[in-house]
Each structure stands twice: as structure tokens, then as C-alpha cells.
Design an enzyme around this catalytic site. Structure first.
Site, short mmCIF file in Angstrom:
data_model
loop_
_atom_site.label_atom_id
_atom_site.label_comp_id
_atom_site.label_asym_id
_atom_site.label_seq_id
_atom_site.Cartn_x
_atom_site.Cartn_y
_atom_site.Cartn_z
N LYS A 1 0.81 -1.22 0.00
CA LYS A 1 0.00 0.00 0.00
C LYS A 1 0.85 1.27 0.00
O LYS A 1 0.38 2.34 0.39
CB LYS A 1 -0.94 -0.01 1.20
CG LYS A 1 -1.93 -1.17 1.18
CD LYS A 1 -2.93 -1.10 2.32
CE LYS A 1 -3.92 -2.26 2.25
NZ LYS A 1 -4.92 -2.22 3.34
N THR B 1 5.10 -7.90 18.86
CA THR B 1 4.74 -9.23 18.39
C THR B 1 5.14 -10.36 19.33
O THR B 1 6.28 -10.42 19.81
CB THR B 1 5.38 -9.49 17.01
OG1 THR B 1 5.04 -8.42 16.12
CG2 THR B 1 4.90 -10.81 16.42
N HIS C 1 5.07 -17.01 29.48
CA HIS C 1 6.06 -16.57 28.52
C HIS C 1 7.05 -17.67 28.18
O HIS C 1 7.29 -18.59 28.95
CB HIS C 1 6.85 -15.37 29.08
CG HIS C 1 6.01 -14.13 29.19
ND1 HIS C 1 6.20 -13.21 30.18
CD2 HIS C 1 4.99 -13.67 28.43
CE1 HIS C 1 5.33 -12.22 30.04
NE2 HIS C 1 4.59 -12.48 28.98
#
EC number: 6.2.1.5
Length: 331
Positions: free
Chosen positions: A75, A129, A285
Site C-alpha cells: 500500500k 509481536t 512466557h
């Protein structure tokens, strides 16, 4: 299978440590000041037009953060949220002279996005992320140690915020208040707990850094502590750790040495999550795992307490304990 994964993770940690020793640590340490974001910090979003990137870029803008654009190769040349979309982070840097990037790129491509940002010499890279392959982050970690332009926060973290000035991440902005407590944490939700408590006690926060819970973070406790100890606006520190690894023990040793050299030590309060976790089981985690008898909450508490850190046995008392420690300095 699980034992194999645990052994692999331990081996990767050892390899990373030896690799970092071979590289020049002083180079990457020069980027620690890049963490001190402010109202003038210009931010680019990598993964700008995706659902998460769009949502959090808008919230950052609503908070007053200077978002100057984002990237999406498909884009390029268009606009999104009223900001330009670039094909690459290199193009974005040339046009905007951004000070930071927020990485909202899917796990398989996230390490590549971080590497592109390093190549473009983005001063601060905040990787939100979760689930980036550890082999990828090991490679990124080695790249970071060979340069002195880019500082990484994360991955798998809530981000970084200077209350009232700049927000780069996914944290709920309304609980923050400009103030004097520096907060660094491996846990996202416990970060918010510490923030809320220091807001309720009217202390507020000078800077909040969520370093993430992965085994190879771009910024560790010691990096954040160096920043907080040198920052005149930070009067006290809250450190929130987790089981697994040796980051908290390393931080304890640093705190012991740093406070010994200061005429007025800055108070540090700490909580370690995962005290009830069984050995060999990952808790949340990727880095939160007790293996080979190391990385237990008890060992971390002991090391921190020996360094003069005030231990909070419950996350509910972090705010009240830092108030107590600051009051001690007045008497």
C-alpha cells in the site's frame, strides 16, 4: 519432546551469552539513552494498516504521540489514518526522520521487520509481536550487539510509555500518570498493576518499560536500571520479574554495585511472578521456565534481597512498599 525443547532453550541461551561476549557490548550500550522517549518522539508503525497496527496507532495518536506514518509494501504511496504509508522502513526514515518504530508484524515476518529497522538505523524499535521463533531472535540479538544506532524493546512486550508525552505499545493509557517512579517488567499485566498502584498513591511514573517475557529481549533489566539511576526525574524503581533465566539475579548484582557507589541509593521494590510454578513447566512466557534447578522465584528473591531490594511477596503491595521506601529517605 518437552525435555528436548527445554534443553534447546538452555543451549540457545548459553550460545547467545557467549556470542554477546565476543561482540562489543559497549556498542549496543550506547543506545540505552534512546529509551528516553518524549513528546517530540516521532513514531513509525511497521504493519501500519493491519488490524492491530491500525488500532494501536490510532490510540497512540489519541494519546498525543507523534505518529508520522507507517509501512506496508502493498500500500505504498497511499495514506492511512491521515498519515503516509511507505513501502519500506528505509523510505519512511528518509521522509520522516522518525525516532522510533512500533513493530506490529506477524511472527514469521517480525524478525525480518526488526532487522530492516536496524539496517535503517531507527533509534528505538519496539517489537510488540508475540511468538517470534527463538532462532530468529537469537540472530537479531547478535545483530544488535554489533551496532550503536538502534535499541530494541521486546519482543512479546506491551511496549514503552512516558506518561503524558509518548506511548509506543498496547498499554492502557488512562491508568498512567506523569511522576517519579521508573517501572521495568517482564510481565505485561503486572506492569499495569504497578502503574495503577503508583498512580493511586499519586507518585506517578517517569518511564514504564515492558521488556517482554521472551528468552532474548532487546532490552534487559540492567539496561533499564542504568537509565533510571541516571535519570533525575526517577526517584524510585519497581522491577517485576518472572521465573526462568538469570536476568533478575544479574540485575541484583548490578543494583548492589550501583547503589554501593551512590551517596543516596535509589530505592528498588521487586516482585517475582511464578513462585508456585512446578519445575520444568513453562508458565505463560517462553522465558518463564525453571530448568536444571535454576531460575526459581526463591533464588531471585534471595539475590534481590541481598542487594538491598525491598521484596514484595504480592503484586498488590508494590505501590505501598515503594511509598514506604521513599519515605525512609526523608528521615
Amino acid at each position: 519432546m518437552f525435555k528436548t525443547q527445554t534443553t534447546l532453550l538452555t543451549s540457545l541461551r548459553r550460545f547467545s551469552s557467549s556470542s554477546q561476549l565476543k561482540n562489543s557490548k559497549s556498542l549496543y550500550e550506547q543506545t540505552i539513552p534512546n529509551l528516553m522517549i518524549n513528546s517530540d518522539t516521532k513514531v513509525i508503525f511497521q504493519g501500519f494498516t493491519g488490524k492491530q497496527g491500525t488500532f494501536h496507532a490510532q490510540h497512540a495518536m489519541d494519546y498525543g504521540t507523534k505518529v508520522v506514518g507507517g509501512t506496508n509494501p502493498k500500500k505504498a504511496g497511499t495514506t492511512h489514518l491521515g498519515k503516509p504509508v511507505f513501502g519500506t522502513i528505509e523510505e519512511a526514515m528518509k521522509e520522516t526522520k522518525a525516532d522510533a518504530s512500533a513493530v506490529f508484524v506477524p511472527p514469521p515476518l517480525a524478525a525480518g521487520a526488526i532487522e530492516e529497522a536496524i539496517a535503517a538505523e531507527v533509534p528505538l524499535i519496539v517489537a510488540i509481536t508475540e511468538g517470534i521463533p527463538q532462532h530468529d531472535m537469537l540472530r537479531v540479538s547478535d545483530i544488535l550487539k554489533t551496532q550503536s544506532k538502534s535499541r530494541l524493546v521486546g519482543p512479546n512486550c506491551p511496549g514503552i510509555i512516558r506518561p503524558g508525552q509518548c506511548k509506543i505499545g498496547i498499554m492502557p493509557s488512562h491508568i498512567h500518570k506523569p511522576g517519579c517512579i521508573g517501572i521495568v517488567s517482564r510481565s505485561g499485566t503486572l506492569t499495569y498493576e504497578a502503574v495503577n498502584q503508583t498512580t493511586q498513591t499519586d507518585l506517578g511514573q517517569s518511564l514504564v518499560i515492558g521488556i517482554g517475557g521472551d528468552p532474548f529481549p532487546g532490552t534487559n533489566f540492567i539496561d533499564a536500571l542504568k537509565l533510571f539511576l541516571d535519570d533525575p526525574n526517577t526517584q524510585g524503581i519497581i522491577l517485576i520479574g518472572e521465573i526462568g533465566g538469570s536476568a533478575e539475579e544479574d540485575a541484583a548484582e548490578f543494583i548492589r554495585a550501583a547503589n554501593a557507589s551512590r551517596s543516596t541509593p535509589k530505592p528498588v521494590v521487586s516482585f517475582i511472578a511464578g513462585a508456585t510454578a512446578p519445575k520444568g513447566r513453562r508458565m505463560g512466557h517462553a522465558g518463564a521456565i525453571v530448568a536444571g534447578g535454576k531460575g526459581t522465584a526463591a533464588a531471585k528473591f534471595e539475590a534481590l534481597e541481598a542487594a538491598g531490594v525491598r521484596i514484595s511477596r504480592s503484586p498488590a503491595t508494590l505501590g505501598s512498599l515503594i511509598v514506604e521506601e521513599l519515605n525512609k529517605l526523608k528521615h
